[in-house]
Design a protein around this motif. Structure first.
Motif, PDB file in Angstrom:
ATOM      1  N   UNK A   1       0.828  -1.210   0.000  1.00 52.91           N
ATOM      2  CA  UNK A   1       0.000   0.000   0.000  1.00 52.91           C
ATOM      3  C   UNK A   1       0.866   1.265   0.000  1.00 52.91           C
ATOM      4  N   UNK A   2       0.328   2.338  -0.539  1.00 55.63           N
ATOM      5  CA  UNK A   2       1.061   3.614  -0.602  1.00 55.63           C
ATOM      6  C   UNK A   2       1.235   4.190   0.796  1.00 55.63           C
ATOM      7  N   UNK A   3       2.455   4.554   1.135  1.00 53.02           N
ATOM      8  CA  UNK A   3       2.762   5.062   2.468  1.00 53.02           C
ATOM      9  C   UNK A   3       2.820   6.586   2.468  1.00 53.02           C
TER      10      UNK A   3
ATOM     11  N   UNK B   1      -1.846   5.824   6.210  1.00 47.98           N
ATOM     12  CA  UNK B   1      -1.308   6.930   6.994  1.00 47.98           C
ATOM     13  C   UNK B   1      -0.405   6.418   8.107  1.00 47.98           C
ATOM     14  N   UNK B   2       0.830   6.921   8.151  1.00 43.03           N
ATOM     15  CA  UNK B   2       1.783   6.570   9.183  1.00 43.03           C
ATOM     16  C   UNK B   2       1.880   7.712  10.181  1.00 43.03           C
ATOM     17  N   UNK B   3       1.897   7.372  11.450  1.00 42.91           N
ATOM     18  CA  UNK B   3       1.887   8.409  12.484  1.00 42.91           C
ATOM     19  C   UNK B   3       3.200   8.522  13.241  1.00 42.91           C
TER      20      UNK B   3
ATOM     21  N   UNK C   1       9.727  14.143   6.995  1.00 41.60           N
ATOM     22  CA  UNK C   1      11.123  13.713   7.082  1.00 41.60           C
ATOM     23  C   UNK C   1      11.343  12.586   8.076  1.00 41.60           C
ATOM     24  N   UNK C   2      10.830  12.705   9.285  1.00 42.08           N
ATOM     25  CA  UNK C   2      11.099  11.707  10.321  1.00 42.08           C
ATOM     26  C   UNK C   2      10.576  10.328   9.926  1.00 42.08           C
ATOM     27  N   UNK C   3       9.376  10.305   9.381  1.00 37.86           N
ATOM     28  CA  UNK C   3       8.793   9.027   8.976  1.00 37.86           C
ATOM     29  C   UNK C   3       9.476   8.509   7.710  1.00 37.86           C
TER      30      UNK C   3
ATOM     31  N   UNK D   1       8.479   1.619  10.359  1.00 35.52           N
ATOM     32  CA  UNK D   1       9.381   0.470  10.280  1.00 35.52           C
ATOM     33  C   UNK D   1       8.600  -0.841  10.334  1.00 35.52           C
ATOM     34  N   UNK D   2       7.593  -0.880  11.192  1.00 27.37           N
ATOM     35  CA  UNK D   2       6.778  -2.095  11.308  1.00 27.37           C
ATOM     36  C   UNK D   2       6.040  -2.400  10.005  1.00 27.37           C
TER      37      UNK D   2
END
Length: 474
Positions: A155-157, A169-171, A199-201, A177-178
């Protein structure tokens, strides 16, 4: 209350059964793609004779050669090959070249697999991974269906900001990483980073992708500098339009373009996938108010046609109603995309052909011929154009290195063409034969694949598969 509970449970049961039946019926309708290994026509080993080979690792035609294919692999190329107990196929002095590769597609059903083959596309890189794609991959690996070789991202991150249910959506960096680890374990081939990734993600995705051995395909994110996408773990950057929209800030300026092109060319590990066709189709929608009724759209998945095609058309129709200059601006930007392709090529950037097929009004399979014509219009020779959809791919991802050229040890994904594509690209549109992993498909079969996909009625089955994705993508 117990009675109500039983009624609800029974209703859910009926819905589940109905969904299963719908999926099974749709699957049965694509049985024409099934490989029957008991049929005498099934074969993945051939001796091809009388072939004019366009090998694609060099600009030449090897006249009147033989090619031995054993279990789907090219084992020998020579003037004369003596081998027993193998099926002989005469190319009748037609042209033999590697199958085409579309490096940016969105697959919605199995019907599209036949459409790609019918257009000479023997490999696709799917950039919107869903659970159904893992089932398709499994069928292909097990040689159960006729299909292009199939590689897919997960899936698109994207970041925490919601920009559509089609993205994940990554928080946090830890979550990022998971997800990379999870997609690796599920069998996805690549990671796709998308618009909105901060940047961080992004750092966490890159770090874990490197550890997990997964190449990244990047739709540039506006929350990091464009140069951020030149990291060695990022093997290709998508869309010429993103150069215009991000580092150039919509200024069609060749002077400001030059350092951007230079930075990409210095990054020798990064390929560029322009997807000219999908942006040009915005222009096509604005100059053709009847485009949704065009015959070509009958080859698009009915769910996409009803939702995405219609929404995109309405968006741009309304845009030109509100501002008549938007049509010329889109056309000018398209023309500038051709300049970008020209400059990328002149700078030695590895260009890979991708079309964004499967969304809007970009038709699977057929779109690659339009894309290649745009590269020709940008100033590439026919050989250089063909390389973007063949040889250039083999240097982009290690897992695709056995593709793209006719050489010993390569996978036998081949096209037999009536005319020389180094002279006329249009001959690619109607291959006489397609070999997919050494299995031969004739023109009548390829035509049938097109006919079966046209006007298909699988909207509900497609909706159920997309619902599955929404439930399971987490």
């Amino acid at each position: 209350m117990k009675r109500l509970f039983k009624i609800v449970l029974a209703f859910i049961g009926v819905m589940v059964i109905t969904a299963i039946i719908t999926i099974l019926v749709d699957s049965q309708k694509t049985s024409y793609l099934h490989v029957n290994k008991n049929e005498p026509t099934f074969n993945d080993s051939y001796l091809i004779t009388n072939a004019n080979i366009i090998p694609m690792h060099k600009d030449t035609v090897l006249k009147n050669k033989m090619v031995h294919i054993k279990k789907g692999i090219i084992t020998k190329i020579a003037d004369t090959i003596n081998v027993d107990n193998v099926k002989i196929f005469s190319a009748n002095n037609k042209y033999l070249m590697p199958g085409l590769i579309d490096m940016h597609v969105h697959v919605w059903d199995k019907y599209e697999l036949g459409l790609y083959l019918a257009n000479g596309v023997t490999t696709v890189r799917n950039l919107w991974g869903m659970p159904m794609h893992m089932r398709i991959k499994n069928d292909i690996v097990n040689n159960a269906i006729f299909s292009p070789l199939f590689f897919t991202t997960g899936p698109k991150l994207t970041g925490s900001e919601f920009i559509g249910d089609d993205n994940l959506n990554l928080t946090s960096p830890n979550e990022a990483k998971k997800k990379v680890i999870s997609y690796k374990n599920r069998g996805y081939d690549f990671i796709k980073t998308y618009y909105g990734l901060d940047k961080n993600i992004f750092d966490a995705v890159i770090e874990q992708a490197e550890i997990s051995g997964m190449d990244i395909v990047a739709h540039p994110s506006q929350k990091v500098p464009f140069s951020y996408h030149l990291h060695p773990q990022i093997k290709s950057i998508e869309h010429a339009e993103e150069i215009v929209q991000q580092p150039l800030q919509f200024k069609l300026d060749t002077v400001k373009l030059k350092p951007i092109i230079n930075s990409i060319s210095i990054s020798k590990h990064t390929s560029y996938c322009p997807t000219i066709t999908v942006f040009n189709n915005i222009y096509q929608m604005m100059i053709n108010d009847s485009i949704l009724d065009s015959e070509s759209l009958n080859y698009i998945n009915p769910l996409i046609r009803k939702v995405d095609s219609k929404n995109q058309f309405n968006r741009w129709f309304n845009a030109k109603q509100n501002d008549s200059t938007v049509v010329s601006r889109i056309k000018n930007q398209h023309d500038f995309h051709l300049t970008i392709v020209k400059k990328l090529h002149e700078a030695g950037v590895n260009i890979i052909c991708g079309t964004d097929a499967g969304i809007g009004v970009t038709v699977p399979g057929f779109s690659i011929h339009k894309e290649l014509k745009f590269y020709k219009e940008a100033g590439l020779t026919n050989y250089e154009v063909l390389k973007t959809a063949t040889a250039n791919v083999s240097t982009t991802h290690k897992i695709m290195k056995a593709l793209g050229t006719i050489e010993e040890g390569k996978i036998a994904n081949l096209l037999v063409l009536d005319n020389n594509p180094l002279i006329s690209l249009s001959t690619l549109e109607n291959p006489t034969y397609v070999f997919i992993k050494g299995r031969k498909l004739n023109r009548a079969t390829l035509k049938r694949f097109k006919e079966k996909a046209k006007g298909r009625k699988n909207l509900m089955a497609s909706a159920l598969r997309y619902l599955e994705n929404l439930i399971l993508k987490k």
